[in-house]
Design a protein around this motif. Structure first.
Motif, PDB file in Angstrom:
ATOM      1  N   ALA A   1       0.831  -1.205   0.000  1.00  0.00           N
ATOM      2  CA  ALA A   1       0.000   0.000   0.000  1.00  0.00           C
ATOM      3  C   ALA A   1       0.866   1.256   0.000  1.00  0.00           C
ATOM      4  O   ALA A   1       0.691   2.161  -0.826  1.00  0.00           O
ATOM      5  CB  ALA A   1      -0.940  -0.008   1.207  1.00  0.00           C
TER       6      ALA A   1
ATOM      7  N   ASP B   1       9.110   3.539   7.879  1.00  0.00           N
ATOM      8  CA  ASP B   1       8.793   2.117   8.107  1.00  0.00           C
ATOM      9  C   ASP B   1       9.713   1.538   9.161  1.00  0.00           C
ATOM     10  O   ASP B   1      10.907   1.789   9.185  1.00  0.00           O
ATOM     11  CB  ASP B   1       8.893   1.307   6.815  1.00  0.00           C
ATOM     12  N   GLU B   2       9.076   0.743  10.012  1.00  0.00           N
ATOM     13  CA  GLU B   2       9.783   0.075  11.098  1.00  0.00           C
ATOM     14  C   GLU B   2      10.823  -0.922  10.590  1.00  0.00           C
ATOM     15  O   GLU B   2      11.833  -1.155  11.234  1.00  0.00           O
ATOM     16  CB  GLU B   2       8.714  -0.726  11.843  1.00  0.00           C
TER      17      GLU B   2
ATOM     18  N   GLN C   1       4.671  -6.757   4.947  1.00  0.00           N
ATOM     19  CA  GLN C   1       4.517  -8.074   5.563  1.00  0.00           C
ATOM     20  C   GLN C   1       4.690  -9.200   4.547  1.00  0.00           C
ATOM     21  O   GLN C   1       5.607 -10.003   4.655  1.00  0.00           O
ATOM     22  CB  GLN C   1       3.120  -8.123   6.195  1.00  0.00           C
ATOM     23  N   ILE C   2       3.832  -9.215   3.561  1.00  0.00           N
ATOM     24  CA  ILE C   2       3.835 -10.359   2.647  1.00  0.00           C
ATOM     25  C   ILE C   2       5.094 -10.367   1.785  1.00  0.00           C
ATOM     26  O   ILE C   2       5.664 -11.409   1.517  1.00  0.00           O
ATOM     27  CB  ILE C   2       2.546 -10.384   1.794  1.00  0.00           C
TER      28      ILE C   2
ATOM     29  N   ALA D   1       6.807   4.761  13.953  1.00  0.00           N
ATOM     30  CA  ALA D   1       5.865   5.850  14.226  1.00  0.00           C
ATOM     31  C   ALA D   1       5.196   5.503  15.546  1.00  0.00           C
ATOM     32  O   ALA D   1       4.471   4.525  15.615  1.00  0.00           O
ATOM     33  CB  ALA D   1       4.845   5.944  13.102  1.00  0.00           C
TER      34      ALA D   1
ATOM     35  N   GLN E   1       5.298 -18.733   9.726  1.00  0.00           N
ATOM     36  CA  GLN E   1       5.689 -18.409   8.361  1.00  0.00           C
ATOM     37  C   GLN E   1       7.042 -17.702   8.332  1.00  0.00           C
ATOM     38  O   GLN E   1       7.893 -17.986   7.496  1.00  0.00           O
ATOM     39  CB  GLN E   1       4.610 -17.536   7.719  1.00  0.00           C
TER      40      GLN E   1
ATOM     41  N   LEU F   1      -2.309 -21.629   3.516  1.00  0.00           N
ATOM     42  CA  LEU F   1      -1.101 -21.191   2.822  1.00  0.00           C
ATOM     43  C   LEU F   1       0.143 -21.613   3.607  1.00  0.00           C
ATOM     44  O   LEU F   1       1.088 -22.165   3.039  1.00  0.00           O
ATOM     45  CB  LEU F   1      -1.127 -19.667   2.643  1.00  0.00           C
TER      46      LEU F   1
ATOM     47  N   ASP G   1      -4.161  -3.159   4.516  1.00  0.00           N
ATOM     48  CA  ASP G   1      -4.771  -4.019   5.524  1.00  0.00           C
ATOM     49  C   ASP G   1      -4.950  -3.348   6.876  1.00  0.00           C
ATOM     50  O   ASP G   1      -5.685  -3.850   7.726  1.00  0.00           O
ATOM     51  CB  ASP G   1      -3.929  -5.293   5.702  1.00  0.00           C
TER      52      ASP G   1
ATOM     53  N   ALA H   1      -3.203  -8.325  -0.152  1.00  0.00           N
ATOM     54  CA  ALA H   1      -2.048  -7.600  -0.688  1.00  0.00           C
ATOM     55  C   ALA H   1      -2.341  -6.880  -2.004  1.00  0.00           C
ATOM     56  O   ALA H   1      -1.894  -5.757  -2.218  1.00  0.00           O
ATOM     57  CB  ALA H   1      -0.884  -8.564  -0.853  1.00  0.00           C
TER      58      ALA H   1
HETATM   59  C1  LIG Z   1       1.742 -12.803   9.514  1.00  0.00           C
HETATM   60  C2  LIG Z   1       1.136 -12.487   8.191  1.00  0.00           C
HETATM   61  C3  LIG Z   1       1.383 -13.312   7.104  1.00  0.00           C
HETATM   62  C4  LIG Z   1       0.818 -13.039   5.874  1.00  0.00           C
HETATM   63  N1  LIG Z   1       1.072 -13.872   4.856  1.00  0.00           N
HETATM   64  C5  LIG Z   1       0.477 -13.646   3.677  1.00  0.00           C
HETATM   65  C6  LIG Z   1       0.710 -14.494   2.621  1.00  0.00           C
HETATM   66  O1  LIG Z   1       1.500 -15.410   2.726  1.00  0.00           O
HETATM   67  N2  LIG Z   1       0.044 -14.275   1.465  1.00  0.00           N
HETATM   68  C7  LIG Z   1      -0.817 -13.233   1.320  1.00  0.00           C
HETATM   69  O2  LIG Z   1      -1.419 -13.051   0.236  1.00  0.00           O
HETATM   70  N3  LIG Z   1      -1.026 -12.379   2.319  1.00  0.00           N
HETATM   71  C8  LIG Z   1      -0.422 -12.570   3.483  1.00  0.00           C
HETATM   72  N4  LIG Z   1      -0.665 -11.718   4.510  1.00  0.00           N
HETATM   73  C9  LIG Z   1      -1.482 -10.530   4.257  1.00  0.00           C
HETATM   74  C10 LIG Z   1      -0.602  -9.461   3.599  1.00  0.00           C
HETATM   75  O3  LIG Z   1       0.539  -9.320   4.381  1.00  0.00           O
HETATM   76  C11 LIG Z   1      -1.282  -8.142   3.498  1.00  0.00           C
HETATM   77  O4  LIG Z   1      -2.467  -8.276   2.758  1.00  0.00           O
HETATM   78  C12 LIG Z   1      -0.425  -7.079   2.854  1.00  0.00           C
HETATM   79  O5  LIG Z   1       0.882  -7.132   3.290  1.00  0.00           O
HETATM   80  C13 LIG Z   1      -1.021  -5.734   3.131  1.00  0.00           C
HETATM   81  O6  LIG Z   1      -0.187  -4.731   2.680  1.00  0.00           O
HETATM   82  P1  LIG Z   1      -0.062  -3.360   3.431  1.00  0.00           P
HETATM   83  O7  LIG Z   1       0.765  -2.486   2.583  1.00  0.00           O
HETATM   84  O8  LIG Z   1      -1.397  -2.911   3.829  1.00  0.00           O
HETATM   85  O9  LIG Z   1       0.684  -3.709   4.784  1.00  0.00           O
HETATM   86  P2  LIG Z   1       2.056  -4.438   5.080  1.00  0.00           P
HETATM   87  O10 LIG Z   1       2.546  -5.185   3.925  1.00  0.00           O
HETATM   88  O11 LIG Z   1       1.862  -5.178   6.323  1.00  0.00           O
HETATM   89  O12 LIG Z   1       3.059  -3.236   5.335  1.00  0.00           O
HETATM   90  C14 LIG Z   1       2.939  -2.410   6.447  1.00  0.00           C
HETATM   91  C15 LIG Z   1       4.282  -1.812   6.771  1.00  0.00           C
HETATM   92  O13 LIG Z   1       4.080  -0.817   7.764  1.00  0.00           O
HETATM   93  C16 LIG Z   1       5.096  -0.898   8.707  1.00  0.00           C
HETATM   94  N5  LIG Z   1       4.575  -0.386   9.969  1.00  0.00           N
HETATM   95  C17 LIG Z   1       3.501  -0.806  10.661  1.00  0.00           C
HETATM   96  N6  LIG Z   1       3.326  -0.076  11.781  1.00  0.00           N
HETATM   97  C18 LIG Z   1       4.320   0.821  11.784  1.00  0.00           C
HETATM   98  C19 LIG Z   1       4.685   1.863  12.692  1.00  0.00           C
HETATM   99  N7  LIG Z   1       3.967   2.118  13.808  1.00  0.00           N
HETATM  100  N8  LIG Z   1       5.778   2.599  12.425  1.00  0.00           N
HETATM  101  C20 LIG Z   1       6.505   2.344  11.299  1.00  0.00           C
HETATM  102  N9  LIG Z   1       6.199   1.379  10.411  1.00  0.00           N
HETATM  103  C21 LIG Z   1       5.120   0.631  10.656  1.00  0.00           C
HETATM  104  C22 LIG Z   1       5.477  -2.354   8.753  1.00  0.00           C
HETATM  105  O14 LIG Z   1       6.825  -2.489   9.157  1.00  0.00           O
HETATM  106  C23 LIG Z   1       5.263  -2.807   7.327  1.00  0.00           C
HETATM  107  O15 LIG Z   1       6.438  -2.747   6.587  1.00  0.00           O
HETATM  108  C24 LIG Z   1      -0.047 -11.927   5.734  1.00  0.00           C
HETATM  109  C25 LIG Z   1      -0.252 -11.103   6.822  1.00  0.00           C
HETATM  110  C26 LIG Z   1       0.320 -11.367   8.028  1.00  0.00           C
HETATM  111  C27 LIG Z   1       0.082 -10.449   9.187  1.00  0.00           C
END
Ligand SMILES: Cc1cc2nc3c(=O)[nH]c(=O)nc-3n(C[C@H](O)[C@H](O)[C@H](O)COP(=O)(O)OP(=O)(O)OC[C@H]3O[C@@H](n4cnc5c(N)ncnc54)[C@H](O)[C@@H]3O)c2cc1C
Ligand SMILES: Cc1cc2nc3c(=O)[nH]c(=O)nc-3n(C[C@H](O)[C@H](O)[C@H](O)COP(=O)(O)OP(=O)(O)OC[C@H]3O[C@@H](n4cnc5c(N)ncnc54)[C@H](O)[C@@H]3O)c2cc1C
Lengths: 459, 384
Positions: free
Chosen positions: A14, A33-34, A41-42, A87, A139, A164, A304, A311
């Protein structure tokens, strides 16, 4: 606004796509980002010295991972990238960011929160024994360290991630002892029609199930988990009721548990965004419009962390939220692009609704947990103590129950036990879970060192 | 559910520690009482405060009240039937500078005449007794019988006990107006009217509008002390700890609960709005707080903060509360504006107000707190 100060929290799919859109419009966002590397995550990237290929790491999602990583890397110095930065608070249009032991307040004109999700867990008698992990941790062990959480693993819970991770274990040569799903076959069928909104994704799921079956991994549905067996040193089995209602035991040395995902919504809470209860996923989520605008004028939400859509949707939502931000900053937007993105979001939302229907959060399980079950690991609070805060002390909602019982007052601040606690309180109040309210967030989002330095380097 | 009692001997506006404990002690004296609370009992200052049950450092003429309260704290479990985690572990204030020695010494002498036992401890004695203290401390003022309690539990415990004894405690009930109609007060709320010959305003930071409606405006401002708590650590700070200083930026206090968390507050007070249900912690203040915390207990440099909060407290211009009969409207009583230190006195205030309402007099001197110090009911004159 000439040079608007824009901050994006989260460099996952995102955040990456949002940054890309903003950069294309000539702006220069700061991305916080942390993690030490982008990807989220993914598509979490391994440390630089790690040599496994994208295909080995991300399987069927390798092409997308590659694309998201490349998109982020291409932004280069057109963004201000702050990795390894947490953050931890938001107040008065300033984001407080911690790197190492130094904290700094970053002022913004517009803020995009894309912090993703974490595992959603449900307590179970014995779930705190060593050898019990969340699906995410199981995972990560496989992805980051190339190792399994145990010799004989049972995966327990519900949701696509359950299958998965089981599949990934099997592929890596650690075929699980069983997959125990709390959802029934009927529920899964009932989600199919909606999931058909994304045929490719649905097909992937079907193939995955087939592969598990071929690999001889038993998949049991409609189970009621009863206990993780073992002692203080480890796990030696699980006890559950099967679809026929008979109690069964299965030997294993480790358990991976999870019930789909939980939005990381504390930052939105600190920013003052309004929340609403989403009955489909049974969670309080920050409110957004179709573009990702929150209830606060200059705060946008994507991925998310705002809505559990997965994702691919996170990429779309990141782009849309950036479009909304640009429009609000007075940049012209291409209506067709926006319309296309919104159509895609609708498909993702239908699919996610199907997923929620197919793999419902089994909230009745929380209501039935034995009193002795630990709910809040940080503070060692049992289901019984939490219930007593309602029945004996009269707490009418979850924040009051917390004040009385200390549930959610520990290191994780309710990030892991909060959802189950809401269920237990609601059941004890004999009300619906939304009536039990939502645990309020407070800074810091994660623990903050007392030996903290300010911008001036002074402690 | 039975019809709510709409008439009582006393209606109390506000269910903080003051309202709830007054209701409890009124029941002990046999009066019927209704408490009307806008949110949940004890959710405001009374439930968010630091939990310091300290007498030392108080405005001296308030010590009789604080002593009476301390005596109730000692019996609070037996009175309410609840464990509110009151721990009489003592309270120590450390000194950073020689100039403060005369100040604390003078206070010790005067406090003794009110029966408060204090000991001034030198450089070595404090290190022996409080090995956690930082190197800057040159002396300490030790109050062995003060302590701390869990604010989240105290007011609800008084409310439950009062209810057990027959009081009516009404939550989520916003008092919109209080008027005198004939001999009675008419208290209107969103959920209907209540009537009583006696009304007590115990509305904390929100009280000024209610007293002004009776022609008794007061200089009351809302403020939000800034609080934080660390993750659990080995139990090493037993007493409540503070600082004796004339410098506002040096004011810091901390305490540890046996569970291990260290709770702290102080330095800069944040703003608080009467319109909002809660006050917010200001993350900008964190550095200054941490600096002062580390002066008190340097080993906390390895600890981590897990939560911050603030609360809405009512501060009078002269930092002492308004307490007593209105002096203008018969049957009207006030107890509010406890200016950052009303948790310790809360149970005593309840006891004194119940005595005053039931008997027309009190054995504990509270004249200094009379609302007339702001004028005879006209404009809010300068504090007297
Ligand atoms: C444990 C787990 C396993 C998953 N495995 C799969 C999978 O195998 N296949 C699949 O399709 N989907 C999987 N998912 C779902 C998938 O991760 C998400 O749909 C997708 O990553 C969402 O993207 P995003 O950009 O919203 O968030 P994310 O990809 O989670 O990215 C969020 C980012 O924000 C950062 N962040 C969060 N809080 C803070 C803060 N306070 N300060 C600084 N940085 C911060 C994090 O470090 C991270 O890098 C999984 C989710 C989880 C929780
Ligand atoms: C962060 C913080 C730290 C503190 N630390 C300490 C300490 O360590 N030691 C100490 O002694 N003191 C401390 N204090 C001060 C102490 O908490 C207060 O002085 C005390 O709790 C005041 O009690 P109260 O009942 O007057 O006020 P409150 O607890 O604020 O209660 C007033 C109640 O009236 C209700 N109300 C207001 N208007 C209406 C209306 N119109 N209708 C219905 N209900 C209404 C409110 O909702 C509220 O619940 C601290 C205060 C704060 C905020």
């Amino acid at each position: 606004m000439a040079d608007p100060r824009i901050i994006i929290v989260g460099a996952g799919p995102a955040g990456t796509r949002a940054a890309e859109v903003l950069v294309a419009a000539g702006l220069r966002p700061t991305v916080v980002d942390e993690g030490s590397r982008s990807g989220g995550q993914i598509y979490r990237r391994p440390p630089p010295n790690f040599t496994r290929s994208h295909d080995a790491l991300y399987g069927t999602e390798a092409a997308k991972a590659r694309a998201v990583h490349a998109a982020f890397d291409a932004l280069g110095d057109r963004i201000t990238y702050r990795p390894e930065t947490l953050a931890w608070a938001i107040k008065d249009d300033r984001l407080h960011a911690l790197k190492g032991s130094r904290s700094e307040a970053l002022a913004y004109d517009a803020l995009l929160l894309a912090p993703g999700a974490t595992d959603r867990v449900m307590p179970l008698p014995g779930w705190t024994r060593p050898g019990c992990y969340s699906l995410g941790a199981a995972q990560i062990a496989l992805k980051a360290q190339g190792c399994a959480i145990g010799e004989r693993v049972v995966f327990l819970g519900t949701g696509p991630l359950l299958y998965l991770v089981a599949y990934q274990y099997m592929r890596a040569g650690h075929a699980p002892a069983a997959v125990l799903d709390t959802s029934s076959y009927g529920q899964q069928l009932s989600g199919l029609a909606l999931m058909a909104a994304r045929p490719g994704q649905l097909l992937k799921g079907v193939r995955l199930l087939r592969a598990l079956r071929r690999g001889g991994v038993p998949v049991l549905r409609n189970v009621e988990p009863l206990e993780v067996l073992g002692d203080a040193h480890g796990v030696d089995g699980v006890r559950f009721r099967d679809a026929d209602g008979s109690e069964r035991r299965l030997a294993c040395t480790a358990v991976g548990m999870g019930y789909h995902l939980r939005a990381e919504s504390q930052l939105a809470d600190l920013a003052g965004c309004e929340f609403r209860f989403d009955p489909a996923v049974q969670q309080w989520l920050p409110q957004t419009d179709a573009m990702g605008r929150s209830s606060r004028a200059n705060v946008y939400l994507a991925g998310d962390g705002a809505r559990l859509l997965g994702a691919d949707a996170a990429e779309t939502a990141g782009r849309l939220a950036a479009c909304a931000m640009l429009a609000d900053l007075g940049h012209r937007q291409d209506a067709r692009t926006v319309a296309r993105l919104q159509r895609a979001m609708k498909r993702h939302a239908r699919f996610a609704e199907g997923v929620a229907r197919a793999f419902p959060w089994p909230h009745a399980l929380a209501a039935e947990l034995p009193d002795a079950t630990l709910v809040c690991r940080c503070e060692a609070i049992t289901a019984g103590e939490l219930r007593a805060s309602v029945t004996a002390l009269g707490a009418p909602e979850v924040n009051r129950a917390k004040a009385f019982s200390r549930v959610g007052m520990g290191r994780c601040q309710g990030r892991f036990c909060g959802l189950a606690s809401q269920e237990i309180v609601a059941a004890a109040c004999k009300g619906r879970v939304e009536a039990a309210g939502r645990l309020r967030g407070q800074a810091p989002v994660k623990p903050l060192p007392i030996a903290l330095l300010g911008e001036d380097g002074r402690g | 559910m039975a019809e709510p009692r709409r008439r009582a001997d006393v209606v109390i506006v506000g269910g903080g520690i003051v309202g709830c404990s007054t209701a409890f002690f009124l029941r002990q004296r046999g009066l019927s009482v209704v408490v009307l609370e806008r949110w949940l009992v004890g959710q405001q200052a009374s439930g968010t405060n630091f939990g310091n049950v300290r007498r030392q450092g108080r405005y001296l003429p308030q010590l009789p009240l604080a002593n009476r309260s301390r005596e109730i704290w000692g019996r609070i479990r037996e009175l309410t039937g609840s464990d509110v985690e009151f721990m009489p572990v003592g309270h120590v204030r450390f000194l950073w500078s020689e100039e403060q020695i005369d100040v604390v010494e003078a206070y010790r002498r005067e406090a003794a005449t009110y029966g408060l036992e204090l000991h001034i401890l030198g450089r070595n004695a404090i290190r022996e007794k409080f090995p956690f203290v930082g190197p800057e401390a040159i002396a300490g003022s030790w109050s062995p019988h003060d302590g701390h309690a869990n604010p989240r539990l105290v007011s609800p415990a008084f409310a439950r006990a009062a209810r057990r004894d027959g009081a009516e405690i009404v939550e989520n009930c916003d008092v919109l107006a209080v008027e005198k109609v004939g001999e009675d007060f008419l208290v209107s709320t969103a959920q209907g009217d209540y009537r009583a010959p006696v009304v007590m305003i115990a509305a904390g930071a929100w009280a000024a509008g209610l007293s002004a409606a009776f022609g008794q405006p007061v200089p009351l401002k809302a403020g939000g002390p800034q609080m934080g708590v660390t993750e659990p650590l080995p139990y090493f700070v037993h007493p409540v700890v503070g600082v004796a200083t004339a410098t506002a930026e040096e004011v810091i206090y901390l305490r540890q609960i046996p569970r291990g968390n260290v709770i702290f507050g102080g330095v800069r007070r944040g703003p608080a709005s009467l319109g909002a249900e809660r006050a917010k912690y200001d993350p900008d203040g964190v550095f200054a707080q941490f600096r002062q915390v580390l002066r008190l207990a340097p080993s906390l440099s390895h600890a981590r903060l897990i939560r911050t909060w603030s609360g809405v407290e009512g501060y009078m211009d002269d930092n002492i509360p308004v307490m007593g009969a209105s002096g203008k409207v018969a049957g009207l009583y006030y107890a509010f504006g406890f200016s950052g230190h009303g948790f310790q006195t809360g149970p005593g205030v309840g006891d004194v107000m119940a005595e005053l309402i039931a008997t027309g007099r009190t054995t504990t001197p509270i004249d200094d707190f009379h609302i007339r110090r702001f004028g005879e009911g006209g404009d809010a004159g300068s504090p007297g």
